[in-house]
Write a protein that holds these residues in place. Structure first.
Motif: not given
Length: 175
Positions: A82-86, A88-94, A132-135
């Motif tokens: 969450w902290k190091a990723g792009p 657009r993916e922070r909410e996924l990891w969070r 929008p960034a999801g899958q």
């Protein structure tokens, strides 16, 4: 994370553990669910903080820890992503970190906190998948299945299931 200096392990009451850079760090050993143990007790090795992993490595490491009944430690792996990723993916990891913390609370017997975090994490991964960034299956993670697992576990712990076995109730991230 910097190493702990020798004066930071088990100092007098009220003293704060600090790393070599002076940041507050709790040096107390922890059990498999992240609960602090007395200084000098045998604890579970902690996950190193700030590790940058490829997303596939994050998922594999988190799944291993979940399967071992260590959701608190899995949350730390997700938190690194969450902290190091792009961005657009922070909410996924969070959201995945929230699910792991929810399982931690459920395993500790905290039904209210566990259910709340499980539902919050389920909502976060569903929202990310729909955004929008999801899958649906980033890095092979079945987000719909993981969200359904979290909602079912939330119902179970609110229904009086008591503390759950974290390893036995761990989600299958990749189906």
């Amino acid at each position: 994370m910097g190493s702990m200096d020798s004066s930071s392990t088990g100092g007098p009451a009220g003293a704060r553990d600090r790393d070599d850079e002076g940041r507050a760090r709790n040096a107390r050993p922890r059990d498999g669910l992240g609960r602090p143990l007395p200084y000098g007790a045998e604890g579970v090795p902690r996950q190193p903080e700030g590790v940058v992993r490829a997303p596939e490595q994050t998922v594999a490491e988190a799944q291993r820890l979940l399967d071992e009944g260590k959701p608190f430690h899995a949350h730390e792996v997700f938190e690194d992503a969450w902290k190091a990723g792009p961005e657009r993916e922070r909410e996924l990891w969070r959201g995945l970190a929230q699910l792991a913390v929810g399982l931690t609370h459920a395993a500790r017997g905290n039904a209210t906190g566990g259910a709340r975090l499980l539902r919050r994490g389920a909502g976060a991964v569903e929202a990310w998948a729909a955004g929008p960034a999801g899958q649906d299956r980033p890095y092979g993670i079945g987000l719909a299945e993981v969200a359904a697992w979290a909602r079912e576990l939330a119902r179970d712990v609110e229904g009086g299931a008591g503390p759950v076995d974290a390893g036995a109730r761990a989600p299958r991230l990749r189906g």
